[in-house]
Design a protein around this motif. Structure first.
Motif, PDB file in Angstrom:
ATOM      1  N   LEU A 178       0.828  -1.207   0.000  1.00 58.59           N
ATOM      2  CA  LEU A 178       0.000   0.000   0.000  1.00 58.59           C
ATOM      3  C   LEU A 178       0.858   1.251   0.000  1.00 58.59           C
ATOM      4  O   LEU A 178       0.664   2.169  -0.810  1.00 58.59           O
ATOM      5  N   TRP A 179       1.844   1.303   0.889  1.00 62.10           N
ATOM      6  CA  TRP A 179       2.713   2.478   0.949  1.00 62.10           C
ATOM      7  C   TRP A 179       3.627   2.542  -0.261  1.00 62.10           C
ATOM      8  O   TRP A 179       4.072   3.629  -0.661  1.00 62.10           O
ATOM      9  N   GLY A 180       3.922   1.400  -0.861  1.00 61.71           N
ATOM     10  CA  GLY A 180       4.675   1.413  -2.105  1.00 61.71           C
ATOM     11  C   GLY A 180       3.897   2.088  -3.218  1.00 61.71           C
ATOM     12  O   GLY A 180       4.447   2.874  -4.000  1.00 61.71           O
ATOM     13  N   ALA A 181       2.597   1.782  -3.308  1.00 62.39           N
ATOM     14  CA  ALA A 181       1.753   2.408  -4.320  1.00 62.39           C
ATOM     15  C   ALA A 181       1.628   3.907  -4.066  1.00 62.39           C
ATOM     16  O   ALA A 181       1.744   4.723  -4.993  1.00 62.39           O
ATOM     17  N   VAL A 182       1.407   4.279  -2.810  1.00 59.26           N
ATOM     18  CA  VAL A 182       1.282   5.697  -2.460  1.00 59.26           C
ATOM     19  C   VAL A 182       2.591   6.432  -2.748  1.00 59.26           C
ATOM     20  O   VAL A 182       2.615   7.500  -3.365  1.00 59.26           O
ATOM     21  N   GLY A 183       3.703   5.846  -2.284  1.00 59.65           N
ATOM     22  CA  GLY A 183       4.995   6.487  -2.473  1.00 59.65           C
ATOM     23  C   GLY A 183       5.391   6.580  -3.929  1.00 59.65           C
ATOM     24  O   GLY A 183       5.969   7.585  -4.368  1.00 59.65           O
ATOM     25  N   LYS A 210       1.320   6.435 -12.355  1.00 57.31           N
ATOM     26  CA  LYS A 210       0.526   5.226 -12.109  1.00 57.31           C
ATOM     27  C   LYS A 210       1.361   3.961 -12.270  1.00 57.31           C
ATOM     28  O   LYS A 210       1.207   3.012 -11.503  1.00 57.31           O
ATOM     29  N   LEU A 211       2.266   3.969 -13.256  1.00 55.55           N
ATOM     30  CA  LEU A 211       3.119   2.807 -13.441  1.00 55.55           C
ATOM     31  C   LEU A 211       4.059   2.626 -12.255  1.00 55.55           C
ATOM     32  O   LEU A 211       4.253   1.501 -11.768  1.00 55.55           O
ATOM     33  N   PHE A 212       4.618   3.717 -11.759  1.00 52.09           N
ATOM     34  CA  PHE A 212       5.515   3.617 -10.609  1.00 52.09           C
ATOM     35  C   PHE A 212       4.741   3.213  -9.356  1.00 52.09           C
ATOM     36  O   PHE A 212       5.251   2.473  -8.506  1.00 52.09           O
ATOM     37  N   ALA A 213       3.496   3.660  -9.245  1.00 54.24           N
ATOM     38  CA  ALA A 213       2.640   3.213  -8.142  1.00 54.24           C
ATOM     39  C   ALA A 213       2.413   1.706  -8.227  1.00 54.24           C
ATOM     40  O   ALA A 213       2.428   1.001  -7.206  1.00 54.24           O
ATOM     41  N   ALA A 214       2.216   1.197  -9.454  1.00 55.22           N
ATOM     42  CA  ALA A 214       2.019  -0.244  -9.631  1.00 55.22           C
ATOM     43  C   ALA A 214       3.268  -1.020  -9.209  1.00 55.22           C
ATOM     44  O   ALA A 214       3.177  -2.053  -8.530  1.00 55.22           O
ATOM     45  N   LEU A 215       4.449  -0.521  -9.584  1.00 55.21           N
ATOM     46  CA  LEU A 215       5.681  -1.202  -9.180  1.00 55.21           C
ATOM     47  C   LEU A 215       5.833  -1.190  -7.664  1.00 55.21           C
ATOM     48  O   LEU A 215       6.271  -2.177  -7.060  1.00 55.21           O
ATOM     49  N   GLY A 216       5.452  -0.085  -7.034  1.00 57.38           N
ATOM     50  CA  GLY A 216       5.495  -0.027  -5.579  1.00 57.38           C
ATOM     51  C   GLY A 216       4.535  -1.007  -4.938  1.00 57.38           C
ATOM     52  O   GLY A 216       4.835  -1.604  -3.901  1.00 57.38           O
ATOM     53  N   ALA A 217       3.362  -1.198  -5.573  1.00 53.56           N
ATOM     54  CA  ALA A 217       2.387  -2.144  -5.041  1.00 53.56           C
ATOM     55  C   ALA A 217       2.900  -3.583  -5.135  1.00 53.56           C
ATOM     56  O   ALA A 217       2.603  -4.410  -4.270  1.00 53.56           O
ATOM     57  N   TRP A 218       3.677  -3.886  -6.157  1.00 53.68           N
ATOM     58  CA  TRP A 218       4.169  -5.252  -6.336  1.00 53.68           C
ATOM     59  C   TRP A 218       5.422  -5.544  -5.519  1.00 53.68           C
ATOM     60  O   TRP A 218       5.632  -6.691  -5.097  1.00 53.68           O
ATOM     61  N   PHE A 219       6.269  -4.528  -5.288  1.00 49.16           N
ATOM     62  CA  PHE A 219       7.547  -4.780  -4.623  1.00 49.16           C
ATOM     63  C   PHE A 219       7.689  -4.098  -3.264  1.00 49.16           C
ATOM     64  O   PHE A 219       8.646  -4.383  -2.544  1.00 49.16           O
ATOM     65  N   GLY A 271      15.879  -9.031  -7.748  1.00 50.89           N
ATOM     66  CA  GLY A 271      15.552  -8.427  -6.468  1.00 50.89           C
ATOM     67  C   GLY A 271      15.944  -6.963  -6.444  1.00 50.89           C
ATOM     68  O   GLY A 271      16.944  -6.570  -7.054  1.00 50.89           O
ATOM     69  N   PRO A 272      15.184  -6.126  -5.735  1.00 50.04           N
ATOM     70  CA  PRO A 272      15.469  -4.685  -5.710  1.00 50.04           C
ATOM     71  C   PRO A 272      16.851  -4.351  -5.167  1.00 50.04           C
ATOM     72  O   PRO A 272      17.482  -3.393  -5.615  1.00 50.04           O
ATOM     73  N   GLY A 273      17.328  -5.114  -4.183  1.00 53.15           N
ATOM     74  CA  GLY A 273      18.632  -4.798  -3.600  1.00 53.15           C
ATOM     75  C   GLY A 273      19.765  -4.858  -4.598  1.00 53.15           C
ATOM     76  O   GLY A 273      20.670  -4.020  -4.581  1.00 53.15           O
ATOM     77  N   GLN A 274      19.718  -5.825  -5.507  1.00 54.86           N
ATOM     78  CA  GLN A 274      20.766  -5.954  -6.509  1.00 54.86           C
ATOM     79  C   GLN A 274      20.784  -4.778  -7.478  1.00 54.86           C
ATOM     80  O   GLN A 274      21.820  -4.441  -8.044  1.00 54.86           O
ATOM     81  N   LEU A 275      19.621  -4.118  -7.647  1.00 54.86           N
ATOM     82  CA  LEU A 275      19.561  -2.971  -8.548  1.00 54.86           C
ATOM     83  C   LEU A 275      20.473  -1.848  -8.066  1.00 54.86           C
ATOM     84  O   LEU A 275      21.075  -1.131  -8.878  1.00 54.86           O
ATOM     85  N   LEU A 276      20.575  -1.671  -6.741  1.00 60.37           N
ATOM     86  CA  LEU A 276      21.463  -0.640  -6.211  1.00 60.37           C
ATOM     87  C   LEU A 276      22.907  -0.922  -6.580  1.00 60.37           C
ATOM     88  O   LEU A 276      23.674  -0.009  -6.895  1.00 60.37           O
ATOM     89  N   THR A 277      23.290  -2.179  -6.541  1.00 65.33           N
ATOM     90  CA  THR A 277      24.643  -2.557  -6.944  1.00 65.33           C
ATOM     91  C   THR A 277      24.876  -2.268  -8.410  1.00 65.33           C
ATOM     92  O   THR A 277      25.945  -1.785  -8.798  1.00 65.33           O
ATOM     93  N   TRP A 278      23.878  -2.535  -9.227  1.00 65.68           N
ATOM     94  CA  TRP A 278      24.026  -2.316 -10.673  1.00 65.68           C
ATOM     95  C   TRP A 278      24.223  -0.850 -11.009  1.00 65.68           C
ATOM     96  O   TRP A 278      24.914  -0.535 -11.976  1.00 65.68           O
TER      97      TRP A 278
END
Length: 281
Positions: A178-183, A210-219, A271-278
């Motif tokens: 929920l907060w992922g979608a809001v954020g 809206k697309l970024f809200a969807a990604l927040g809702a999923w992850f 995974g999201p954490g690996q994205l920071l490394t990339w």
């Protein structure tokens, strides 16, 4: 059940992905045109103008045709990847070259479906992530072609992410989703308005929010920063490359949605954490 979880099951998932990818090519091509027709109809009704008489157009009808000569495509000429290879990438009737993107979308969808099945097996989360993959692929290519991110896909994707979290399919808590979608929505909304007030220009569209809200809702909200950083870095690199190669479209911009979609697919795989490394953080 063991058979379905074996390499045979993974291959079956990949085959399903090829078929879904073929349908996504139809969605990518037709949905923007369906939206334009809907807008024209609404404008005609609001202004009292005659409603234009047009042949029906949806995702199922009419059947696929060559955009160059209009010849209908038979079912055996529409098999994912195989038909493209047998036809050597050309229309059987007029010989016009068929874009490489059609088999690419099919192969991409098939590969991702196989990967999802290999991770989750025969389970409900597999179907959820299948839908996630298909939606992102369609959105990425529609946005690249038209700079549109249709509500018909983005809004259901937001709700699907929240439902998947509520039912335990996405692996994150409902509160995080929920907060992922809001954020996700508010962060890009704020960037939009800061940029617009500072420059008088619009740097992105509401579809990106809206697309970024969807990604927040999923992850979940924790994944927002890695995904936006990755999307921004890749978008900047491609944008600079296209600028120096004179590949930018009129107005000198590129849509942001495809890079958000790529970051979402990358987050699914590594995974999201690996994205920071990339991105070097």
């Amino acid at each position: 059940m063991e058979l379905l979880d074996s390499p045979l099951g993974i291959a079956a998932a990949g085959l399903l992905g090829l078929l879904v990818g073929s349908f996504l090519n139809v969605v990518i091509h037709r949905l923007p045109r369906m939206m334009e027709r809907r807008w024209a109809l609404e404008c005609a009704e609001m202004t009292g103008q005659p409603v234009p008489d047009q042949p029906p157009l949806n995702l199922l009808h009419p059947r696929s045709r060559c955009p160059s000569c209009g010849t209908g495509i038979a079912w055996y000429q529409n098999m994912p990847v195989i038909s493209y290879l047998l036809l050597r990438g050309r229309c059987a009737a007029c010989g016009t070259r068929i874009g490489w993107r059609y088999p690419f979308v099919e192969l991409l969808t098939g590969g991702l479906f196989a990967w999802v099945f290999a991770q989750h097996g025969m389970a409900w989360p597999t179907l959820a992530w299948f839908g996630f993959v298909g939606a992102l692929i369609a959105l990425a290519f529609i946005d690249w072609d038209t700079t549109l991110l249709p509500d018909d896909i983005t809004l259901p994707l937001v709700w699907a992410g929240l439902i998947a979290a509520a039912w335990g399919w996405s692996g994150i808590a409902l509160a995080e989703a929920l907060w992922g979608a809001v954020g996700g929505y508010l962060s890009l909304w704020l960037v939009y308005w800061v940029f617009k007030l500072a420059t008088g220009k619009e740097g992105m569209g509401y579809g990106d929010f809206k697309l970024f809200a969807a990604l927040g809702a999923w992850f979940g909200w924790q994944a927002l920063i890695p995904m936006i950083l990755m999307a921004s870095v890749i978008g900047a690199v491609i944008g600079i490359t296209m600028k120096f190669s004179s590949g930018l479209r009129e107005g000198g911009y590129i849509p942001f949605g495809p890079f958000l979609a790529f970051a979402g697919l990358a987050a699914l795989i590594v995974g999201p954490g690996q994205l920071l490394t990339w991105v070097g953080l």
